[in-house]
Design an enzyme around this catalytic site. Sequence first.
Site, mmCIF file in Angstrom:
data_model
loop_
_atom_site.group_PDB
_atom_site.id
_atom_site.type_symbol
_atom_site.label_atom_id
_atom_site.label_comp_id
_atom_site.label_asym_id
_atom_site.label_seq_id
_atom_site.Cartn_x
_atom_site.Cartn_y
_atom_site.Cartn_z
ATOM 1 N N ASP A 42 7.941 -1.287 -5.210
ATOM 2 C CA ASP A 42 7.145 -2.437 -5.126
ATOM 3 C C ASP A 42 5.606 -2.169 -4.661
ATOM 4 O O ASP A 42 5.417 -2.143 -3.462
ATOM 5 C CB ASP A 42 7.719 -3.603 -4.340
ATOM 6 C CG ASP A 42 6.823 -4.905 -4.288
ATOM 7 O OD1 ASP A 42 5.888 -5.056 -5.313
ATOM 8 O OD2 ASP A 42 7.081 -5.645 -3.702
ATOM 9 N N ASP A 53 1.113 -4.667 -10.189
ATOM 10 C CA ASP A 53 2.392 -4.801 -9.349
ATOM 11 C C ASP A 53 3.585 -4.278 -9.954
ATOM 12 O O ASP A 53 3.888 -4.989 -10.946
ATOM 13 C CB ASP A 53 2.404 -6.145 -8.804
ATOM 14 C CG ASP A 53 3.553 -6.607 -7.865
ATOM 15 O OD1 ASP A 53 3.902 -5.644 -7.534
ATOM 16 O OD2 ASP A 53 3.655 -7.652 -7.424
#
Length: 434
Positions: free
Chosen positions: A92, A288
Amino acid sequence: MMRSGKFGFFVVVLFLSSSNCLAWFGSSKHKSSSANQQPSSSSSSPLPSLLNRFRSGSSVVFPVHGNVYPVGFYNVTLNIGQPPRPYFLDIDTGSDLTWLQCDAPCSRCSQTPHPLYRPSNDLVPCRDSLCASVHQTDNYDCEVQHQCDYEVEYADHYSSLGVLVNDAYVLNFTNGVQLKVRMALGCGYDQIFPDSSYHPVDGMLGLGRGKSSLISQLNSQGLVRNVVGHCLSAQGGGYIFFGDVYDSSRLTLTPMSSRDYKHYSAGAAELIFGGKRTGFGNLFAVFDTGSSYTYFNSDAYQALVSWLKKELAGKPIKEAPEDQTLPMCWYGKRPFRSVYEVRKYFKPIAFSFPSSGRMKAQFEIPPEAYLIISNMGNVCLGILNGSEVGMGDLNLIGDISMLDKVMIFDNDKQLIGWAPTDCNRVPKSRDVSF
């Protein structure tokens, strides 16, 4: 972080910290009472020569497993603890904190691929300077002085509650050295996993821009430049890396936005459909890896849907509302097996970002980087309406649109770069112990 409804750039770190970290070599054991000791600088110590090797630049490369669909996430294996044990971590870049589901004991933990992490007794203290940095103030409460409690909450109510500890990470550097690097991580003893966001992993690998992220901690020890990157293969798998791996002269580069110091975002972008300007400019976008799919704000999404309907008029594919894999799917005369069978009916889209040169830095998203083939054999749009999940005007470039590109986030130079490449070819590192 987002997985078909979960995103981590909205992560809120309520209370966390990390103390100064220590790298050590071979079979040396760390004791909590000597956490702040410096390694010996005597002539018999290998440390000076090793540090010289790192000053010239090094990196760490990790193979990645997973895919956008049907797995829905990418994960990496890290060896953590004493003795080191393997853990699968969800990647992440939209959040900072690395944490493991933890036997502290655990009050709420999901099923994990490996036994729960057993934490070290080296707690991160509440008044650590990083805690103040995260809170952006020195005026925060410390209920327990000798430990730093944290809570991270994601936009879909996915969350982790725990304490920060220091422990050993075993890392193989590309300069041929294996190190046990002591860094902070979260011992998560209370997790909430909505059904839609559960994945069989042991925890989270936070690679954001904050001081608690793994890349920032490695950089603070002088082991790598503050550069993180990834290359996710459309066929599944790929790799991530810390430090210098690619020649930046081969990349398309754009400055990181001064508007957002927390996330990997570029400056104001213009949206391009099929090579033509759309009139949508000044768009704010975040890169992301915590998101499987790409998200546009409501106006841009509606414009995309209208454009696609016009483009597909008269083509041999029709909308398939019965397929609930994603909000918009189409069927053909027979089931599709690959996006390459249908890409001829679709055109590329792009974000045009500011650049230091005369030309704009164009991030192209070809059809195979915004389409998937569902289990029903239909083709589905992997760009979703972010306004429906509380993202407001924000646009998010997720895994699907970064496939088969090397992506580099250079925190030292404040640059984001990309280039098309074969992500199935993982750069080799020499796994040599010292």
